[in-house]
Design an enzyme around this catalytic site. Structure first.
Site, short mmCIF file in Angstrom:
data_model
loop_
_atom_site.label_atom_id
_atom_site.label_comp_id
_atom_site.label_asym_id
_atom_site.label_seq_id
_atom_site.Cartn_x
_atom_site.Cartn_y
_atom_site.Cartn_z
CD GLU A 87 -2.46 -0.64 2.90
OE1 GLU A 87 -2.60 0.44 3.48
OE2 GLU A 87 -2.64 -1.74 3.45
CE LYS A 138 5.31 4.89 6.90
NZ LYS A 138 5.25 6.30 7.25
CG ASP A 142 4.80 12.25 4.63
OD1 ASP A 142 4.68 11.92 5.83
OD2 ASP A 142 5.78 12.85 4.17
CE1 TYR A 172 -3.11 2.87 9.27
CE2 TYR A 172 -2.80 4.76 7.82
CZ TYR A 172 -2.72 4.17 9.07
OH TYR A 172 -2.25 4.90 10.12
CE LYS A 218 9.86 6.68 5.61
NZ LYS A 218 10.15 6.82 7.02
CB CYS A 244 13.64 47.55 8.22
SG CYS A 244 13.07 47.18 6.56
CB CYS A 253 12.50 51.54 5.64
SG CYS A 253 11.88 50.75 7.13
CB CYS A 285 10.05 46.25 9.09
SG CYS A 285 10.07 47.99 8.64
CB CYS A 304 8.92 49.79 5.48
SG CYS A 304 10.07 48.63 4.74
S1 IVH Z 1 -0.21 0.66 8.80
C1 IVH Z 1 0.76 -1.41 12.52
N1 IVH Z 1 -0.55 1.69 6.41
O1 IVH Z 1 2.75 5.28 8.96
C2 IVH Z 1 0.51 -0.77 11.24
N2 IVH Z 1 0.42 3.04 8.10
O2 IVH Z 1 4.82 4.26 11.24
C3 IVH Z 1 0.38 0.66 11.43
N3 IVH Z 1 0.95 5.32 7.39
O3 IVH Z 1 1.42 6.05 12.08
C4 IVH Z 1 0.18 1.47 10.30
N4 IVH Z 1 0.22 5.12 5.32
O4 IVH Z 1 0.43 7.22 10.09
C5 IVH Z 1 -0.10 1.89 7.66
N5 IVH Z 1 -0.93 2.50 4.26
C6 IVH Z 1 -0.50 2.70 5.51
C7 IVH Z 1 0.05 3.93 5.93
C8 IVH Z 1 0.50 4.05 7.24
C9 IVH Z 1 0.77 5.94 6.22
C10 IVH Z 1 1.56 5.92 8.60
C11 IVH Z 1 0.69 5.88 9.80
C12 IVH Z 1 1.50 5.30 10.91
C13 IVH Z 1 2.88 5.31 10.35
C14 IVH Z 1 3.56 4.04 10.78
#
Ligand code: IVH
Length: 676
Positions: A115, A117, A119, A229, A317, A411, A414, A429, A434
């Site tokens: 999936e 991840k 942000d 998720y 990551k 500033c 000015c 400022c 200015c």
């Molecule tokens: S699963 C035990 N799935 O990543 C599983 N987390 O360090 C827990 N996050 O705090 C999370 N996308 O905020 C999962 N598809 C995804 C995610 C996800 C973002 C974040 C989530 C969590 C952090 C895990």
């Protein structure tokens, strides 16, 4: 006693709003125009205001925000929200797979789910018998903050599960990530800069900041989205695999990421990661990697967890595209409201295809927190793939002559004193005249969405201010042809055009005028709200802070800012001179109160006494929208001479069709009414 017909109407409106919300946010396939949705919502709000007993916690009206809180309550997660272990290359992911197999004592391929991840910020939402009863942040995983009021303002989060003929779970706790799409993030930051507020460093911070607002009206105004998720406590339904969770939640109106994928064996999951890595830039939101999870929930339970991370999942990551460069200098820029922003000037370096040579350092605290000194080698990256930011200093490379940045006490433009007001992160400022502030203010005043003086660009503003021709907004309306042609690179023709543009700009609207004034913290949106609420400049200028705070979305800070702006004699003088110079606007009419609000017109064929564009402008001025294609959204078709297939289609659909004469009669009715 509430009449039954009203109760029925409210129920129907709610169902319809829930349904259209789902079409819009979850399916991304709206059925009705936004204006129609707004109209239904307004109607519901009116009915609920009239019969407050009818308000329920899952009513769509609850999305507009609730009264501000003093602080957040603490919430205990019944099942802790774990965090993920990270992996950074294929090798580490294969090791993870090996560990999983070892623990499960198997050599068989493991089925994984990959999936994106996201942000953003992790949240947990509780649905009891299908109704949203609580929303919380992850916090430390055990305790989070109760942000229910804020959660309810997010359109993509259902206040009530869509059940249809699905079983109603007694309880369903869902977990997901709230995030801000990149487009919305950019727009929000542009608005913030215009309002003299510090921009957010990246979409993640913007999402977190928006969710952790004590005033949920602020959250409501922010472009937030969500993907779920996982689940927490579930009572009344069972799942066997993670994939089943991801494919079931959407049936309840809970969005899951459509890019998730079922992968047989770790190699397929690794392949999926590299595929997304390539596509990453094309996504409308930020992700920082992929999460790889064992699909079978029974296996997940057998694997368990270690030091608060599950053994059944890992975050792979993306490599951050960070680069190393050196800070040559730190300069300060003066904004419209006098805020001084420190900016790092760096040796140019290529980051994700763009050359980066400057990055905002936000304010003094930020510089101190990161201990950034002039001469330092630093890691830079582009936040949201867009805005360059200094991530950290590489201390091992700090040259002996690197020296701390000292905020100037005067500033740079000015020479007026610079102060840091109590409770503020930024230095300002204090110079009332200015030139840097003045230039930024004039540029803003003339901009398209303010007074819309075409041709008054930055260079020209610089010249006008530097030559002493413009000392405030009102001076713009006293410029002469002679003064203008004397400016560098200004031909008589362009000077003439500019004067005409300035003249034309005098006819404006109250929201445009308020926005143009550049009142700190008052952007386009609040200008519109103030105009709607007060309707008259004089009344607004006299309104005490308490009255201002009664307006929705206006808190104590904004109220104070507005009050002090209008209390300043210089500002009063400029406003008076602007009005004397002929700046004017028609009495403010609320758009929703215009006679054709909610109507959608379609014109086909030739009209006898106006062009199609003129006809469109006419109805739009009366509050209607227009369309080019026949659809169920259209409420009225005007068929002129030689109307063709569109008319046929409209007839077949049984739509309301007007002749040009009938159309003129309607328009005349409203335009003469307006005059009278
Ligand atoms: S699963 C035990 N799935 O990543 C599983 N987390 O360090 C827990 N996050 O705090 C999370 N996308 O905020 C999962 N598809 C995804 C995610 C996800 C973002 C974040 C989530 C969590 C952090 C895990």
């Amino acid at each position: 006693m509430i009449p039954e017909s009203i109760q029925k109407e409210v129920t129907q409106l709610r169902e319809a709003l829930h349904y259209h919300n789902y079409r819009y946010y979850v399916l991304d396939d709206p059925e009705i125009p936004d204006a129609e949705y707004d109209r239904m919502m307004r109607h519901l709000l009116e009915l609920e205001a009239q019969y407050p007993e009818l308000v329920t916690p899952d009513s769509p009206s609850q999305r507009v925000g609730a009264p501000p809180l003093e602080s957040f309550e603490t919430v205990r997660h019944d099942l802790p929200m774990l965090s993920l272990a990270n992996g950074f290359d294929d090798g580490e992911i294969r090791e993870f797979d090996q560990r999983v197999k070892r623990m499960l004592k198997t050599d068989d391929l493991i089925e994984y789910v990959g999936e994106p991840k996201m942000d953003g910020l992790a949240i947990e939402i509780r649905y009891e018998k299908g109704i949203l009863t609580q929303g919380a942040t992850r916090g430390d995983g055990f305790m989070g903050e109760d942000i229910t009021a804020n959660i309810k303002t997010i359109g993509a989060i259902p206040l009530k599960l869509r059940l249809g003929n699905l079983p109603i779970p007694n309880r369903l706790d869902v977990r997901g990530e709230v995030f801000m799409p990149i487009e919305g993030f950019k727009k929000l930051n542009e608005e913030r800069e215009k309002e003299g507020q510090p921009p957010f460093a990246n979409p993640r911070n913007a999402a977190a900041g928006s969710l952790r607002q004590l005033n949920s009206h602020v959250t409501a105004s922010r472009p937030l989205d969500v993907y779920f998720y996982g689940v927490g406590v579930v009572d009344g339904m069972t799942f066997e695999t993670h994939w089943e969770i991801l494919t079931t939640l959407p049936n309840y109106g809970l969005k899951t990421n459509p890019h998730a994928r079922l992968c047989q064996g770790i190699e397929n999951a690794i392949f999926y990661f590299h595929e997304l890595e390539k596509l990453r830039e094309t996504f409308p939101y930020e992700m920082d990697g992929v999460v790889i999870k064992v699909n079978n929930l029974a296996l997940q339970r057998r694997l368990g967890e270690v030091s608060r991370s599950p053994r059944w999942a890992i975050a792979y990551k993306f490599p951050a595209s960070q680069e190393l460069t050196q800070i040559k200098d730190i300069i300060v820029q003066v904004g419209r409201t006098g805020v001084l922003t420190p900016v790092a000037v760096m040796k140019p370096v290529e980051v994700e295809g763009a050359t980066v040579s400057r990055a905002t350092l936000h304010n003094q605290d930020e510089i101190e927190r990161k201990d950034i000194r002039i001469g330092d080698w630093v890691i830079v990256q582009r936040a949201g793939g867009v805005i360059p930011e200094v991530v950290r200093v590489v201390l091992s490379k700090r040259p002996p002559d690197a020296h701390p940045f000292v905020f100037p006490s005067t500033c740079p433009v000015c020479g007026s004193p610079v102060v840091r007001l109590p409770g503020e992160a930024s230095h300002r400022c204090m110079g009332i005249s200015c030139p840097a502030q003045l230039k930024a203010k004039i540029f803003h005043f003339a901009s398209k969405r303010a007074m819309d003086i075409d041709g008054l660009g930055q260079k020209l503003v610089d010249q006008l201010v530097d030559q002493g021709l413009v000392k405030d907004f009102a001076d713009l309306y006293h410029l002469s042809l002679k003064e203008l042609v004397n400016l560098e690179r200004m031909a008589e023709k362009s000077a003439q055009n500019l004067l005409e543009e300035i003249e034309r700009s005098k006819q404006t609207t109250l929201p445009h005028f308020l926005y143009a004034l550049g009142i700190p913290l008052v952007g386009e949106h609040l200008a519109q709200i103030l105009a709607e609420h007060f309707g008259d400049l004089g009344v607004l200028m006299e309104a005490p802070e308490e009255t201002l705070m009664e307006v929705s979305e206006i808190g104590p800070q904004v109220a104070r800012s507005i009050r002090s702006f209008f209390d300043t004699p210089d500002n009063q003088g400029v406003i008076r001179r602007l009005r004397e110079a002929g700046v004017r606007w028609s009495p403010f009419v609320k758009k929703k109160e215009l006679p054709l609000a909610g109507e959608i017109f379609l014109f086909t064929g030739a009209l006898p006494d106006m062009t199609r564009d003129e006809a469109k402008a006419l109805v739009e001025n009366l509050g209607a929208q227009t369309a080019n294609q026949v659809s169920r959204k259209v409420t009225c078709v005007v068929a002129g001479e030689k109307a063709g297939s569109k008319l046929e289609k409209a007839k077949a659909m049984g739509m309301r069709i007007l002749t040009p004469e009938q159309f003129t009669t309607i328009i005349r009715k409203y335009t003469s009414e307006k005059k009278g």
